[in-house]
Scaffold this motif. Structure first.
Motif, PDB file in Angstrom:
ATOM      1  N   GLU A  98       0.829  -1.199   0.000  1.00  0.00           N
ATOM      2  CA  GLU A  98       0.000   0.000   0.000  1.00  0.00           C
ATOM      3  C   GLU A  98       0.867   1.254   0.000  1.00  0.00           C
ATOM      4  O   GLU A  98       0.574   2.228  -0.701  1.00  0.00           O
ATOM      5  CB  GLU A  98      -0.932   0.008   1.208  1.00  0.00           C
ATOM      6  CG  GLU A  98      -2.061  -1.004   1.129  1.00  0.00           C
ATOM      7  CD  GLU A  98      -3.095  -0.807   2.225  1.00  0.00           C
ATOM      8  OE1 GLU A  98      -2.960   0.162   3.003  1.00  0.00           O
ATOM      9  OE2 GLU A  98      -4.038  -1.610   2.296  1.00  0.00           O
ATOM     10  N   HIS A 133       0.584  -8.146  -4.925  1.00  0.00           N
ATOM     11  CA  HIS A 133      -0.277  -6.972  -4.739  1.00  0.00           C
ATOM     12  C   HIS A 133       0.074  -5.878  -5.750  1.00  0.00           C
ATOM     13  O   HIS A 133      -0.825  -5.215  -6.292  1.00  0.00           O
ATOM     14  CB  HIS A 133      -0.146  -6.435  -3.318  1.00  0.00           C
ATOM     15  CG  HIS A 133      -0.927  -7.203  -2.296  1.00  0.00           C
ATOM     16  ND1 HIS A 133      -2.301  -7.314  -2.338  1.00  0.00           N
ATOM     17  CD2 HIS A 133      -0.525  -7.899  -1.191  1.00  0.00           C
ATOM     18  CE1 HIS A 133      -2.724  -8.040  -1.316  1.00  0.00           C
ATOM     19  NE2 HIS A 133      -1.672  -8.411  -0.608  1.00  0.00           N
ATOM     20  N   ARG A 136      -1.253  -6.748  -9.212  1.00  0.00           N
ATOM     21  CA  ARG A 136      -2.709  -6.668  -9.329  1.00  0.00           C
ATOM     22  C   ARG A 136      -3.248  -5.254  -9.148  1.00  0.00           C
ATOM     23  O   ARG A 136      -4.277  -4.906  -9.725  1.00  0.00           O
ATOM     24  CB  ARG A 136      -3.359  -7.588  -8.293  1.00  0.00           C
ATOM     25  CG  ARG A 136      -3.127  -9.066  -8.558  1.00  0.00           C
ATOM     26  CD  ARG A 136      -3.551  -9.906  -7.374  1.00  0.00           C
ATOM     27  NE  ARG A 136      -3.404 -11.339  -7.645  1.00  0.00           N
ATOM     28  CZ  ARG A 136      -3.451 -12.295  -6.740  1.00  0.00           C
ATOM     29  NH1 ARG A 136      -3.644 -11.964  -5.468  1.00  0.00           N
ATOM     30  NH2 ARG A 136      -3.306 -13.563  -7.063  1.00  0.00           N
ATOM     31  N   LYS A 137      -2.564  -4.418  -8.358  1.00  0.00           N
ATOM     32  CA  LYS A 137      -3.185  -3.172  -7.916  1.00  0.00           C
ATOM     33  C   LYS A 137      -2.438  -1.899  -8.309  1.00  0.00           C
ATOM     34  O   LYS A 137      -3.030  -0.812  -8.225  1.00  0.00           O
ATOM     35  CB  LYS A 137      -3.347  -3.198  -6.389  1.00  0.00           C
ATOM     36  CG  LYS A 137      -4.202  -4.370  -5.897  1.00  0.00           C
ATOM     37  CD  LYS A 137      -4.189  -4.493  -4.384  1.00  0.00           C
ATOM     38  CE  LYS A 137      -4.973  -5.701  -3.918  1.00  0.00           C
ATOM     39  NZ  LYS A 137      -4.893  -5.909  -2.455  1.00  0.00           N
ATOM     40  N   GLY A 271      -5.591  -7.155 -13.331  1.00  0.00           N
ATOM     41  CA  GLY A 271      -5.797  -6.604 -11.998  1.00  0.00           C
ATOM     42  C   GLY A 271      -6.897  -7.262 -11.213  1.00  0.00           C
ATOM     43  O   GLY A 271      -7.511  -6.629 -10.355  1.00  0.00           O
ATOM     44  N   THR A 273      -8.704  -9.103  -8.340  1.00  0.00           N
ATOM     45  CA  THR A 273      -8.403  -9.154  -6.907  1.00  0.00           C
ATOM     46  C   THR A 273      -9.469  -9.965  -6.186  1.00  0.00           C
ATOM     47  O   THR A 273     -10.459 -10.381  -6.761  1.00  0.00           O
ATOM     48  CB  THR A 273      -8.357  -7.732  -6.300  1.00  0.00           C
ATOM     49  OG1 THR A 273      -9.629  -7.107  -6.487  1.00  0.00           O
ATOM     50  CG2 THR A 273      -7.277  -6.888  -6.950  1.00  0.00           C
ATOM     51  N   LYS A 299      -0.929  -2.676 -17.157  1.00  0.00           N
ATOM     52  CA  LYS A 299      -2.364  -2.631 -16.867  1.00  0.00           C
ATOM     53  C   LYS A 299      -3.153  -2.093 -18.074  1.00  0.00           C
ATOM     54  O   LYS A 299      -2.613  -1.383 -18.913  1.00  0.00           O
ATOM     55  CB  LYS A 299      -2.634  -1.729 -15.667  1.00  0.00           C
ATOM     56  CG  LYS A 299      -2.158  -2.290 -14.343  1.00  0.00           C
ATOM     57  CD  LYS A 299      -2.939  -3.514 -13.938  1.00  0.00           C
ATOM     58  CE  LYS A 299      -2.666  -3.890 -12.487  1.00  0.00           C
ATOM     59  NZ  LYS A 299      -1.259  -3.909 -12.137  1.00  0.00           N
ATOM     60  N   SER A 305      -6.497   1.975  -9.482  1.00  0.00           N
ATOM     61  CA  SER A 305      -6.055   1.147  -8.373  1.00  0.00           C
ATOM     62  C   SER A 305      -7.086   1.181  -7.247  1.00  0.00           C
ATOM     63  O   SER A 305      -7.655   2.236  -6.948  1.00  0.00           O
ATOM     64  CB  SER A 305      -4.710   1.646  -7.855  1.00  0.00           C
ATOM     65  OG  SER A 305      -4.336   0.936  -6.680  1.00  0.00           O
ATOM     66  N   PRO A 306      -7.308   0.019  -6.601  1.00  0.00           N
ATOM     67  CA  PRO A 306      -8.198   0.012  -5.443  1.00  0.00           C
ATOM     68  C   PRO A 306      -7.569   0.673  -4.228  1.00  0.00           C
ATOM     69  O   PRO A 306      -8.257   0.918  -3.226  1.00  0.00           O
ATOM     70  CB  PRO A 306      -8.440  -1.486  -5.202  1.00  0.00           C
ATOM     71  CG  PRO A 306      -7.234  -2.163  -5.760  1.00  0.00           C
ATOM     72  CD  PRO A 306      -6.829  -1.333  -6.939  1.00  0.00           C
ATOM     73  N   ILE A 307      -6.260   0.948  -4.283  1.00  0.00           N
ATOM     74  CA  ILE A 307      -5.582   1.632  -3.196  1.00  0.00           C
ATOM     75  C   ILE A 307      -5.818   3.133  -3.345  1.00  0.00           C
ATOM     76  O   ILE A 307      -5.522   3.717  -4.384  1.00  0.00           O
ATOM     77  CB  ILE A 307      -4.061   1.336  -3.185  1.00  0.00           C
ATOM     78  CG1 ILE A 307      -3.822  -0.175  -3.160  1.00  0.00           C
ATOM     79  CG2 ILE A 307      -3.400   2.016  -2.003  1.00  0.00           C
ATOM     80  CD1 ILE A 307      -4.407  -0.883  -1.970  1.00  0.00           C
TER      81      ILE A 307
END
Length: 309
Positions: A98, A133, A136-137, A271, A273, A299, A305-307
């Motif tokens: 993160e 991570h 994917r993110k 990506g 998750t 990507k 990004s989910p972050i």
């Protein structure tokens, strides 16, 4: 993206050899990109200091951050930093991936570079939870580095999915190809494209004896070859650099990468998750388990990004 302007190099505090640093310097000298050398740290004993006053806790944290910054400066002294524009970032965070992604988003970096390691006694790479991570993110390119030096006559191999019926598949193919060309230009090497197609299911021949598997394979191979050539025409890639091979991507791509002495494999990652990733995985992630060289993950256009920063 037509060039690299900002690189985020994640250093490995537990290793003497800094492979990400070396690859970042190599690319920065060619591209003139700015490099940020980053370490994410967290001391879980910090959680046990709640009895201390707030300023004492902050002083402890700041001391650890400063020690790590000094460590980075010492590491950089062992390298030729002439003409390299760089800065240093130490982030205090209990979840490294993160911290890395937040830094990449806020700093609008084009590329994250991080080292990978080999499993003991095996040639394959060992991808850590942080690696997965990031794959994917992270919204930008992610380069997972194995070797500190580019192999002699190393090529770049890009995996292309030609059977996608949706626009986002075609868009991702173009992004993968453009990334391969960009890195090939920086590394003064040749980009190759590979497409894997499935063979005839074994059960068909058993259930339908008159089924002609030879013609089936030929027809499927021709269809994939035509699709790959049409894609390659946009980039004027000669047929000698196009490879259409029967088999699963996780079998075909690592084998061809070894045959070509590839220094890097470029793959598109969608990506995925959560539960679907644990259950199904991405094709790229199955390929990654078997690859023994640098991997660049790309990507789709517009990936978010989910972050959150």
């Amino acid at each position: 993206m037509t060039q690299l302007t900002r690189i985020l190099a994640v250093l490995d505090a537990d290793r003497q050899q800094q492979k990400a640093l070396e690859r970042a310097l190599q690319l920065a000298r060619i591209s003139h990109a700015h490099v940020t050398f980053m370490v994410s740290i967290y001391d879980f004993s910090y959680e046990m200091t709640t009895m201390l006053a707030a300023d004492e806790r902050n002083s402890m944290r700041d001391s650890l951050i400063n020690d790590r910054r000094i460590w980075i400066e010492d590491v950089l002294e062992g390298h030729n930093m002439r003409d390299i524009q760089y800065d240093i970032v130490v982030r205090w965070h209990n979840r490294p991936f993160e911290s890395i992604i937040e830094t990449a988003i806020s700093g609008e970096y084009d590329l994250i570079i991080k080292a990978t390691h080999e499993r003991e006694g095996l040639a394959a790479l060992l991808f850590t939870p942080t690696d997965w991570h990031l794959l994917r993110k992270a919204p930008c390119y992610v380069l997972l580095v194995k070797e500190s030096h580019w192999p002699e006559h190393g090529q770049i191999l890009a995996g292309i999915h030609t059977t996608g019926e949706h626009e986002h598949h075609r868009s991702l193919n173009h992004r993968v190809t453009e990334a391969a060309f960009l890195l090939a230009r920086y590394m003064n090497t040749t980009p190759h494209l590979v497409n894997a197609f499935p063979g005839a299911p074994v059960t068909i021949a058993a259930e339908i004896p008159e089924f002609d598997t030879t013609n089936y394979r030929g027809s499927i191979a021709e269809s994939h070859q035509q699709a790959l050539q049409e894609h390659a025409q946009h980039y004027q890639i000669p047929s000698s650099q196009l490879h259409v091979l029967e088999g699963l991507p996780e079998q075909v791509i690592p084998r061809l990468a070894e045959d070509l002495n590839a220094g890097m494999v470029v793959l598109g990652t969608i990506g995925r998750t959560g539960f679907s990733a644990a259950l199904l995985g991405n094709t790229a992630e199955h390929v990654l388990d078997a690859i023994n060289c640098d991997v660049l993950a790309v990507k789709p256009e517009g990936f978010v990004s989910p972050i959150k920063v």
